[in-house]
Write an enzyme that holds these catalytic residues in place. Structure first.
Site, short mmCIF file in Angstrom:
data_model
loop_
_atom_site.label_atom_id
_atom_site.label_comp_id
_atom_site.label_asym_id
_atom_site.label_seq_id
_atom_site.Cartn_x
_atom_site.Cartn_y
_atom_site.Cartn_z
N CYS A 47 -8.13 -5.71 -9.69
CA CYS A 47 -7.69 -4.68 -10.63
C CYS A 47 -7.31 -3.43 -9.82
CB CYS A 47 -8.83 -4.39 -11.60
SG CYS A 47 -8.40 -3.36 -12.99
N CYS A 65 0.41 3.21 3.55
CA CYS A 65 0.90 2.75 4.86
C CYS A 65 1.95 1.65 4.80
CB CYS A 65 -0.28 2.29 5.72
SG CYS A 65 -1.07 0.77 5.14
N CYS A 79 0.86 -1.18 0.00
CA CYS A 79 0.00 0.00 0.00
C CYS A 79 0.90 1.24 0.00
CB CYS A 79 -0.90 0.00 1.23
SG CYS A 79 -1.90 1.49 1.38
N CYS A 84 -5.03 1.26 6.42
CA CYS A 84 -5.24 2.71 6.33
C CYS A 84 -6.53 3.10 5.64
CB CYS A 84 -4.05 3.40 5.64
SG CYS A 84 -3.91 3.09 3.87
#
Length: 132
Positions: free
Chosen positions: A120, A51, A48, A100
């Site tokens: 996706c 985070c 991510c 997050c």
């Protein structure tokens, strides 16, 4: 699974690029075939961008032809969460980072075996860490 990351809008704007902020915090979408990971074939982990939570492995990435990085499964189901998305006159399943709450993309039931799923994702929502 790590503790939840909570930041103000201003804090997110300071640590994310404008495109990352738009995708992760405003549920935006990058244009197809413009993201830096759509054609990435290196071995590694996708995290991510908000985070740093590990989300997807390169082994689960496939060429979907859609212009966005696509995966058959997350690293761990507890690292993501989903919600019904009824925007744009259709119903889809939104995928978010569990830690997050950042918008990552959508999951569809038209992927390859073994899962039949296509996660996706937006490149702007991810960072890539190569492994050997």
């Amino acid at each position: 699974m790590s503790d939840e990351v909570v930041k103000t809008k201003e804090e997110w704007k300071r640590i994310l690029t404008p495109e990352q902020f738009h995708v992760l915090r405003e549920k935006g979408t990058e244009r197809a075939f413009t993201g830096k990971y759509a054609s990435n074939h290196e071995h590694g982990i996708y995290r991510c961008a908000g985070c740093g939570l590990d989300l997807y492995r390169s082994e689960d990435k496939f060429e979907s032809g859609t212009g966005w990085p696509s995966f058959t499964r997350p690293i761990a189901s507890e690292n993501i969460k989903t919600a019904v998305d009824r925007s744009f006159f259709t119903t889809r399943t939104e995928v978010m980072c569990r830690r997050c709450g950042g918008h990552l993309g959508h999951v569809f039931e038209d992927g390859p075996k073994p899962t039949g799923l296509r996660y996706c994702m937006n490149s702007a929502a991810l960072t890539f860490v190569p492994t050997k």
